[in-house]
Design a protein around this motif. Structure first.
Motif, PDB file in Angstrom:
ATOM      1  N   LEU A 155       2.443  22.101  72.679  1.00 29.99           N
ATOM      2  CA  LEU A 155       2.805  20.704  72.438  1.00 29.99           C
ATOM      3  C   LEU A 155       3.066  20.460  70.951  1.00 29.99           C
ATOM      4  CD1 LEU A 155       3.057  17.884  73.782  1.00 29.99           C
ATOM      5  CD2 LEU A 155       0.631  17.542  73.249  1.00 29.99           C
ATOM      6  N   ALA A 156       4.248  19.914  70.655  1.00 31.84           N
ATOM      7  CA  ALA A 156       4.627  19.668  69.263  1.00 31.84           C
ATOM      8  C   ALA A 156       4.151  18.296  68.807  1.00 31.84           C
ATOM      9  CB  ALA A 156       6.145  19.762  69.115  1.00 31.84           C
ATOM     10  N   PRO A 197      -6.424  20.315  61.251  1.00 32.47           N
ATOM     11  CA  PRO A 197      -6.010  20.894  59.966  1.00 32.47           C
ATOM     12  C   PRO A 197      -4.566  20.531  59.640  1.00 32.47           C
ATOM     13  CG  PRO A 197      -7.117  22.537  61.328  1.00 32.47           C
ATOM     14  CD  PRO A 197      -6.882  21.341  62.207  1.00 32.47           C
ATOM     15  N   ALA A 198      -4.312  20.293  58.388  1.00 32.27           N
ATOM     16  CA  ALA A 198      -2.963  19.926  57.958  1.00 32.27           C
ATOM     17  C   ALA A 198      -2.026  21.120  58.094  1.00 32.27           C
ATOM     18  CB  ALA A 198      -2.978  19.427  56.521  1.00 32.27           C
ATOM     19  N   GLY A 199      -0.752  20.809  58.279  1.00 29.78           N
ATOM     20  CA  GLY A 199       0.262  21.853  58.349  1.00 29.78           C
ATOM     21  C   GLY A 199       0.586  22.258  59.775  1.00 29.78           C
ATOM     22  N   GLY A 200       1.717  22.907  59.918  1.00 28.91           N
ATOM     23  CA  GLY A 200       2.154  23.348  61.235  1.00 28.91           C
ATOM     24  C   GLY A 200       2.807  22.225  62.011  1.00 28.91           C
ATOM     25  N   ARG A 201       3.466  22.595  63.085  1.00 29.19           N
ATOM     26  CA  ARG A 201       4.196  21.586  63.871  1.00 29.19           C
ATOM     27  C   ARG A 201       3.610  21.376  65.252  1.00 29.19           C
ATOM     28  NH1 ARG A 201       7.992  23.445  67.515  1.00 29.19           N
ATOM     29  NH2 ARG A 201       8.254  25.699  67.683  1.00 29.19           N
ATOM     30  N   GLY A 210       1.353  29.406  64.171  1.00 27.51           N
ATOM     31  CA  GLY A 210       1.811  29.104  65.518  1.00 27.51           C
ATOM     32  C   GLY A 210       0.858  28.143  66.198  1.00 27.51           C
ATOM     33  N   HIS A 211       0.669  28.331  67.504  1.00 25.93           N
ATOM     34  CA  HIS A 211      -0.194  27.427  68.252  1.00 25.93           C
ATOM     35  C   HIS A 211      -1.279  28.189  68.987  1.00 25.93           C
ATOM     36  CE1 HIS A 211       1.763  28.687  71.981  1.00 25.93           C
ATOM     37  NE2 HIS A 211       2.941  28.401  71.457  1.00 25.93           N
TER      38      HIS A 211
END
Length: 295
Positions: A155-156, A197-201, A210-211
């Motif tokens: 999930l983005a 946590p900050a960062g990533g999509r 990644g996820h």
């Protein structure tokens, strides 16, 4: 008309499935394996006759019914494609074995088991621990919105709007659908996003980039089930999706609405859930049918 060899024909067939039917990557890979495996047994698929295909029934006799049906279906579609393209004048697919697999019923969790699972997750999240807040958000979206495991972990952030109680989900075959998020799931999701946590999509990022993986989601859920006193073998992301569907149907949800929520392309896939609520359906007929009311 002279057609291509096996490799070219299979590539063209898979390209058609991807372009015209929106087949997912995993589906295409499965078709490729099934066709290649059949070719290993009988030689050229493009040139095979009915006698050659009949041999596959013997070669596949020890397969599980579902595997046999899947392989035969892949070949029938392949030969139908060859005929449509003019690369064969006949369709030998009728020589393939036919067996309709019995559809397995989904494993179910009772309302009491769901309550026990969520009671522990909520108690853990009450400590403010980020890992526990993430776990609560994960199970709320599995059970509260019926997401598939892959849809959930991938999930983005862009799929989570700020002002609408819906998620934009990309499901099987790249098909998109809007999935409502209930108040509980929405609160759990917001609680996780505050400490994420900050960062990533991705909504559920992995420390390695990644996820979160499907395997890790499975492990986390089984650990929670074990600590909640449940049999961990009974609990998985897919079982929570089944519980979502089953309990909605018990509550009076329309089957077509359920089909949309689950992202099923075919209503027949959704109808498997009707077995779990037979008593309600009988009562509905007895209460609402005109002749029942007259009697």
């Amino acid at each position: 008309m002279t057609g291509p060899g096996d490799e070219g024909a299979i590539a063209a067939f898979l390209a058609m499935l991807a372009a015209e039917r929106g087949a997912a990557v995993n589906t295409l890979a499965a078709y490729r394996r099934d066709l290649a495996g059949a070719g290993d047994l009988i030689g050229s698929l493009v040139m095979a006759d009915r006698a050659a295909l009949a041999q596959l029934g013997e070669a596949w006799r020890d397969l599980a019914p579902a595997s046999l049906a899947r392989k035969a279906s892949a070949l029938r579609q392949f030969y139908g494609f060859l005929v449509d393209e003019g690369w064969r004048g006949d369709d030998p697919g009728d020589a393939l074995p036919r067996l309709r697999p019995r559809r397995s019923l989904p494993r179910l969790l009772s309302h009491a088991e769901i309550t026990a699972l969520f009671a522990l997750a909520e108690a853990d999240a009450g400590t403010g621990d980020p890992t526990a807040l993430r776990m609560l958000a994960l199970i709320e979206l599995l059970y509260g919105s019926g997401l598939r495991a892959t849809e959930l972990v991938s999930l983005a952030l862009s799929a989570v709007p700020r002002d609408a109680p819906f998620l934009t989900i990309t499901g099987k075959g790249g098909q998109q659908r809007l999935v409502p998020v209930g108040k509980r799931a929405g609160a759990a999701l917001r609680g996780w996003l505050r400490v994420r946590p900050a960062g990533g999509r991705h909504v559920f990022p992995s420390p390695r980039g990644g996820h979160l993986s499907r395997v890790r989601l499975f492990q986390l859920l089984r650990d929670l089930a074990l600590r909640a006193g449940l049999d961990p073998e009974k609990v998985s992301p897919h079982v929570l999706r089944h519980a979502f569907a089953t309990h909605l149907l018990e509550g009076g949800a329309d089957l077509r609405v359920l089909q949309t929520l689950l992202g099923h392309a075919d209503i027949a896939t959704t109808q498997i859930y009707t077995h779990v609520d037979g008593a309600r359906l009988v009562a509905l007929v007895n209460q609402r049918h005109p002749l029942a009311r007259e009697s």
